[in-house]
Write a protein that holds these residues in place. Structure first.
Motif, PDB file in Angstrom:
ATOM      1  N   ASN A  45      -5.063  -5.599   0.604  1.00  0.00           N
ATOM      2  CA  ASN A  45      -6.557  -5.641   0.924  1.00  0.00           C
ATOM      3  C   ASN A  45      -6.614  -4.827   2.344  1.00  0.00           C
ATOM      4  O   ASN A  45      -4.897  -5.299   2.829  1.00  0.00           O
ATOM      5  CB  ASN A  45      -5.619  -7.313   1.134  1.00  0.00           C
ATOM      6  CG  ASN A  45      -7.036  -7.593   2.040  1.00  0.00           C
ATOM      7  OD1 ASN A  45      -8.139  -7.194   2.025  1.00  0.00           O
ATOM      8  ND2 ASN A  45      -6.744  -9.322   2.003  1.00  0.00           N
ATOM      9  N   THR A  47      -7.400  -3.480   6.050  1.00  0.00           N
ATOM     10  CA  THR A  47      -8.058  -3.704   6.847  1.00  0.00           C
ATOM     11  C   THR A  47      -9.094  -3.620   6.941  1.00  0.00           C
ATOM     12  O   THR A  47      -9.478  -3.551   8.117  1.00  0.00           O
ATOM     13  CB  THR A  47      -6.957  -3.604   7.853  1.00  0.00           C
ATOM     14  OG1 THR A  47      -6.143  -2.193   8.428  1.00  0.00           O
ATOM     15  CG2 THR A  47      -5.686  -4.793   7.859  1.00  0.00           C
ATOM     16  N   TYR A  48      -9.809  -2.231   6.939  1.00  0.00           N
ATOM     17  CA  TYR A  48     -10.547  -1.470   7.597  1.00  0.00           C
ATOM     18  C   TYR A  48     -12.096  -1.383   6.869  1.00  0.00           C
ATOM     19  O   TYR A  48     -12.517  -1.090   6.962  1.00  0.00           O
ATOM     20  CB  TYR A  48     -10.104   0.420   7.675  1.00  0.00           C
ATOM     21  CG  TYR A  48      -9.815   0.804   6.209  1.00  0.00           C
ATOM     22  CD1 TYR A  48     -10.261   1.372   5.034  1.00  0.00           C
ATOM     23  CD2 TYR A  48      -8.527   0.807   5.833  1.00  0.00           C
ATOM     24  CE1 TYR A  48     -10.505   1.892   4.486  1.00  0.00           C
ATOM     25  CE2 TYR A  48      -7.705   1.642   4.497  1.00  0.00           C
ATOM     26  CZ  TYR A  48      -8.924   1.823   3.895  1.00  0.00           C
ATOM     27  OH  TYR A  48      -8.539   2.106   2.922  1.00  0.00           O
ATOM     28  N   TRP A  52     -10.970  -6.463  -2.409  1.00  0.00           N
ATOM     29  CA  TRP A  52      -9.248  -5.974  -2.152  1.00  0.00           C
ATOM     30  C   TRP A  52      -9.547  -4.517  -3.247  1.00  0.00           C
ATOM     31  O   TRP A  52     -10.956  -4.307  -3.104  1.00  0.00           O
ATOM     32  CB  TRP A  52      -8.710  -6.566  -3.394  1.00  0.00           C
ATOM     33  CG  TRP A  52      -8.176  -8.079  -2.508  1.00  0.00           C
ATOM     34  CD1 TRP A  52      -9.232  -8.830  -2.228  1.00  0.00           C
ATOM     35  CD2 TRP A  52      -6.773  -8.523  -2.118  1.00  0.00           C
ATOM     36  NE1 TRP A  52      -8.603 -10.128  -1.835  1.00  0.00           N
ATOM     37  CE2 TRP A  52      -6.937  -9.454  -1.933  1.00  0.00           C
ATOM     38  CE3 TRP A  52      -5.833  -7.582  -2.347  1.00  0.00           C
ATOM     39  CZ2 TRP A  52      -5.796 -10.209  -1.180  1.00  0.00           C
ATOM     40  CZ3 TRP A  52      -4.621  -8.577  -1.900  1.00  0.00           C
ATOM     41  CH2 TRP A  52      -4.461  -9.880  -0.732  1.00  0.00           C
ATOM     42  N   GLU A  76       1.736   3.514   2.329  1.00  0.00           N
ATOM     43  CA  GLU A  76       0.815   1.878   2.283  1.00  0.00           C
ATOM     44  C   GLU A  76       1.867   0.947   2.094  1.00  0.00           C
ATOM     45  O   GLU A  76       2.002  -0.079   2.567  1.00  0.00           O
ATOM     46  CB  GLU A  76      -0.370   1.960   2.348  1.00  0.00           C
ATOM     47  CG  GLU A  76      -1.517   3.626   2.677  1.00  0.00           C
ATOM     48  CD  GLU A  76      -2.414   3.050   1.824  1.00  0.00           C
ATOM     49  OE1 GLU A  76      -3.025   2.066   1.016  1.00  0.00           O
ATOM     50  OE2 GLU A  76      -3.380   3.035   2.456  1.00  0.00           O
ATOM     51  N   PRO A 121       3.487  -4.076   2.828  1.00  0.00           N
ATOM     52  CA  PRO A 121       2.687  -2.534   3.986  1.00  0.00           C
ATOM     53  C   PRO A 121       3.501  -2.539   4.557  1.00  0.00           C
ATOM     54  O   PRO A 121       4.442  -2.905   5.782  1.00  0.00           O
ATOM     55  CB  PRO A 121       1.608  -4.074   4.708  1.00  0.00           C
ATOM     56  CG  PRO A 121       1.740  -5.697   3.124  1.00  0.00           C
ATOM     57  CD  PRO A 121       2.896  -5.051   2.566  1.00  0.00           C
ATOM     58  N   GLU A 124      -0.590  -0.328   9.813  1.00  0.00           N
ATOM     59  CA  GLU A 124      -2.113  -1.139   9.727  1.00  0.00           C
ATOM     60  C   GLU A 124      -3.230  -1.085   9.321  1.00  0.00           C
ATOM     61  O   GLU A 124      -3.484  -2.138   9.009  1.00  0.00           O
ATOM     62  CB  GLU A 124      -2.392  -1.195  11.127  1.00  0.00           C
ATOM     63  CG  GLU A 124      -2.785   0.509  11.218  1.00  0.00           C
ATOM     64  CD  GLU A 124      -2.040   1.655  11.593  1.00  0.00           C
ATOM     65  OE1 GLU A 124      -2.651   2.816  11.311  1.00  0.00           O
ATOM     66  OE2 GLU A 124      -0.444   1.465  11.620  1.00  0.00           O
ATOM     67  N   GLU A 125      -3.181   0.068   7.746  1.00  0.00           N
ATOM     68  CA  GLU A 125      -3.849   0.002   6.994  1.00  0.00           C
ATOM     69  C   GLU A 125      -4.500  -1.469   5.973  1.00  0.00           C
ATOM     70  O   GLU A 125      -4.978  -1.215   5.332  1.00  0.00           O
ATOM     71  CB  GLU A 125      -4.210   1.174   6.056  1.00  0.00           C
ATOM     72  CG  GLU A 125      -4.757   2.435   6.615  1.00  0.00           C
ATOM     73  CD  GLU A 125      -4.123   3.642   6.497  1.00  0.00           C
ATOM     74  OE1 GLU A 125      -4.494   3.389   5.588  1.00  0.00           O
ATOM     75  OE2 GLU A 125      -4.985   4.897   7.018  1.00  0.00           O
ATOM     76  N   ILE A 126      -3.011  -1.864   5.372  1.00  0.00           N
ATOM     77  CA  ILE A 126      -2.374  -3.233   4.150  1.00  0.00           C
ATOM     78  C   ILE A 126      -2.326  -3.907   5.505  1.00  0.00           C
ATOM     79  O   ILE A 126      -1.421  -3.773   5.835  1.00  0.00           O
ATOM     80  CB  ILE A 126      -1.646  -2.490   3.755  1.00  0.00           C
ATOM     81  CG1 ILE A 126      -2.058  -1.378   2.344  1.00  0.00           C
ATOM     82  CG2 ILE A 126      -1.476  -3.526   2.353  1.00  0.00           C
ATOM     83  CD1 ILE A 126      -3.750  -1.211   2.077  1.00  0.00           C
ATOM     84  N   SER A 127      -2.678  -5.091   5.289  1.00  0.00           N
ATOM     85  CA  SER A 127      -3.064  -6.329   5.337  1.00  0.00           C
ATOM     86  C   SER A 127      -1.704  -7.102   4.391  1.00  0.00           C
ATOM     87  O   SER A 127      -1.142  -7.744   5.220  1.00  0.00           O
ATOM     88  CB  SER A 127      -3.890  -7.281   5.875  1.00  0.00           C
ATOM     89  OG  SER A 127      -4.835  -7.760   5.087  1.00  0.00           O
ATOM     90  N   GLU A 128      -2.084  -7.292   3.290  1.00  0.00           N
ATOM     91  CA  GLU A 128      -1.662  -7.647   2.014  1.00  0.00           C
ATOM     92  C   GLU A 128      -1.451  -7.158   1.409  1.00  0.00           C
ATOM     93  O   GLU A 128      -2.598  -6.766   0.671  1.00  0.00           O
ATOM     94  CB  GLU A 128      -2.009  -9.479   2.224  1.00  0.00           C
ATOM     95  CG  GLU A 128      -2.989  -9.540   1.964  1.00  0.00           C
ATOM     96  CD  GLU A 128      -3.662 -10.614   2.295  1.00  0.00           C
ATOM     97  OE1 GLU A 128      -2.816 -11.805   1.647  1.00  0.00           O
ATOM     98  OE2 GLU A 128      -4.655 -10.880   2.120  1.00  0.00           O
ATOM     99  N   HIS A 129      -0.470  -7.638   0.047  1.00  0.00           N
ATOM    100  CA  HIS A 129      -0.579  -6.946  -1.070  1.00  0.00           C
ATOM    101  C   HIS A 129      -0.531  -8.259  -2.824  1.00  0.00           C
ATOM    102  O   HIS A 129       0.042  -8.771  -1.958  1.00  0.00           O
ATOM    103  CB  HIS A 129       0.300  -6.411  -1.580  1.00  0.00           C
ATOM    104  CG  HIS A 129       1.505  -6.124  -1.330  1.00  0.00           C
ATOM    105  ND1 HIS A 129       2.121  -6.486  -0.318  1.00  0.00           N
ATOM    106  CD2 HIS A 129       2.669  -6.296  -2.825  1.00  0.00           C
ATOM    107  CE1 HIS A 129       3.840  -6.923  -1.318  1.00  0.00           C
ATOM    108  NE2 HIS A 129       3.928  -6.807  -1.760  1.00  0.00           N
TER     109      HIS A 129
END
Length: 171
Positions: A45, A47-48, A52, A76, A121, A124-129
């Motif tokens: 997911n 952030t930018y 998904w 990431e 993660p 800061e580019e990925i909030s969750e997986h």
């Protein structure tokens, strides 16, 4: 009309460099199709942007797509992958503020439970997986990525790599 210098002409490299500087450049994205032991698909997911995505990202200048996806997975998610298998490349027409794009998808295989437990993660580019059942994973992807991912899954199933334009097979 300018005549190209012969191969032994000392000015040939400068002539070729000038031509190279005027040629179009392509943006390149490289994503990975990663599964768990139950056949679920890993999505991230970002952030930018909304929605998904398959894990991966944009290649840097003069970086091969295969190296780009390895770098992105490490940066990431902290994931180092072994063998990658090419599944598809998608030429995406200009859209919104973006020029055209070559989007590659590689099969990064099935992760072992120990690898999955270590996924996290890393920036800061990925909030969750999360791993999703196939149908749910495809529903969560934006249209462009959904079409590309669906074709990558077909290539995974039949072993035939795909050349796509805007997510549709051409060959």
């Amino acid at each position: 009309m300018t005549v190209a210098p012969s191969p032994d002409d000392p000015g040939r490299d400068a002539y070729l460099a000038e031509g190279n500087a005027k040629q179009a450049r392509k943006r390149v994205a490289a994503d990975a199709l990663i599964r768990d032991g139950q056949g679920r698909i890993l999505l991230v997911n970002p952030t930018y942007k909304g929605g998904w995505d398959l894990p991966g990202g944009m290649a840097e200048e003069n970086e091969p797509p295969e190296a780009a996806v390895r770098r992105e997975l490490e940066e990431e998610l902290g994931l180092a992958v072994g063998t990658l298998r090419f599944l598809c490349v998608d030429w995406v027409t200009p859209h919104g503020p973006w020029d055209d794009l070559l989007g590659f998808v590689f099969d990064a295989g099935v992760l072992e439970p120990e690898q999955i437990a270590k996924l996290s993660p890393q920036d800061e580019e990925i909030s969750e997986h999360r791993f999703f059942e196939l149908d749910e994973a495809l529903k969560r992807l934006p249209d462009r990525q959904r079409a590309r991912a669906a074709q990558a899954l077909r290539a995974l199933g039949d072993g035939v790599p795909r050349y796509l334009q805007n997510g549709s097979p051409l060959c």
